[in-house]
Design a protein around this motif. Structure first.
Motif, mmCIF file in Angstrom:
data_model
loop_
_atom_site.group_PDB
_atom_site.id
_atom_site.type_symbol
_atom_site.label_atom_id
_atom_site.label_comp_id
_atom_site.label_asym_id
_atom_site.label_seq_id
_atom_site.Cartn_x
_atom_site.Cartn_y
_atom_site.Cartn_z
ATOM 1 N N ALA A 88 0.838 -1.198 0.000
ATOM 2 C CA ALA A 88 0.000 0.000 0.000
ATOM 3 C C ALA A 88 0.878 1.255 0.000
ATOM 4 O O ALA A 88 0.587 2.229 -0.710
ATOM 5 N N ARG A 142 -6.341 -1.085 -3.647
ATOM 6 C CA ARG A 142 -5.516 -0.036 -4.251
ATOM 7 C C ARG A 142 -6.320 1.261 -4.354
ATOM 8 O O ARG A 142 -5.795 2.356 -4.118
ATOM 9 N N VAL A 145 -6.306 3.225 -1.087
ATOM 10 C CA VAL A 145 -5.039 3.921 -0.834
ATOM 11 C C VAL A 145 -4.942 5.182 -1.676
ATOM 12 O O VAL A 145 -4.574 6.263 -1.183
#
Length: 225
Positions: A88, A142, A145
């Protein structure tokens, strides 16, 4: 990384599929026969496996296709990929990316993005006074993040130095013994990675006189640099 669309299980799930207890699974190092199903980083604290591949191994069937291994390096990254804390951090936009130590601090205090799921020992909610249980491995999509990073960029820092500001001149750390020791450790780890891309973490910890977890952090930082 857990590729988008894949179902993953941890050691407890793998032990259940093998029909043994988690303690037996770990004592016998049963994960060693499950390497084709492994999705987590080799040095990740918590092992995570692809369930479909894992079931095939347990049943003695041919290993199914694993398209993520053959993915083009230039192919677009999926928003639905699940990332551990290191992955991350690596997914953060390079411009304005905080240090790994700062990122870990954000996650431990709840200032970072809330995890989308967790593997291993259940943990408490970020920001509470009770620390996460050992072995817990939070994961983030994803997209989670990147959304957090975008919001952080759009939100002005409150007080203190402006976000991204630097010292007007480099600080002289040549006389700082702790800084020198840290640099020596980083150099040792870089050399170990050059000699062996998958070094023995226990050996590194012993050489540097640090805990295995500290050695894992040093290796992760060296790989990310």
């Amino acid at each position: 990384m857990i590729p988008e669309g894949r179902t993953a299980v941890d050691d407890a799930g793998a032990a259940q599929l093998l029909g043994i207890s988690l303690g037996t699974f770990r004592n016998k190092k049963a994960w060693q026969q499950l390497q084709p199903a492994l999705l987590s980083r080799p040095d990740a604290r918590t092992r995570v496996y692809d369930e479909e591949v894992l079931r095939a191994i347990v049943a003695g069937k041919p290993i199914p296709a694993r398209p993520w291994l053959d993915a083009d390096a230039d192919a677009p990254l999926a928003d639905g990929d699940l990332l551990d804390s290191i992955e991350a951090w690596e997914a953060l936009p390079e411009e304005g990316r905080v240090t790994l130590a700062t990122w870990r601090g954000y996650l431990s205090t709840g200032a970072g993005p809330s995890p989308d799921t967790s593997f291993g020992t259940p943990r408490t909610s970020p920001g509470t006074k009770t620390k996460a249980a050992p072995g817990a491995a939070d994961h983030w999509y994803r997209a989670t993040v990147l959304q957090w990073a975008a919001q952080r960029e759009d939100t002005p820092a409150s007080g203190g130095r402006p976000q991204g500001s630097k010292d007007s001149r480099p600080r002289d750390l040549s006389g700082d013994a702790r800084h020198q020791q840290a640099e020596e450790r980083r150099a040792h780890v870089r050399a170990a990675l050059t000699a062996d891309p998958a070094p023995d973490l226990d050996a590194i910890a012993a050489d540097l006189g640090v805990s295995r977890r500290h050695a894992e952090r040093l290796v992760a930082e060296a790989r990310a640099s």
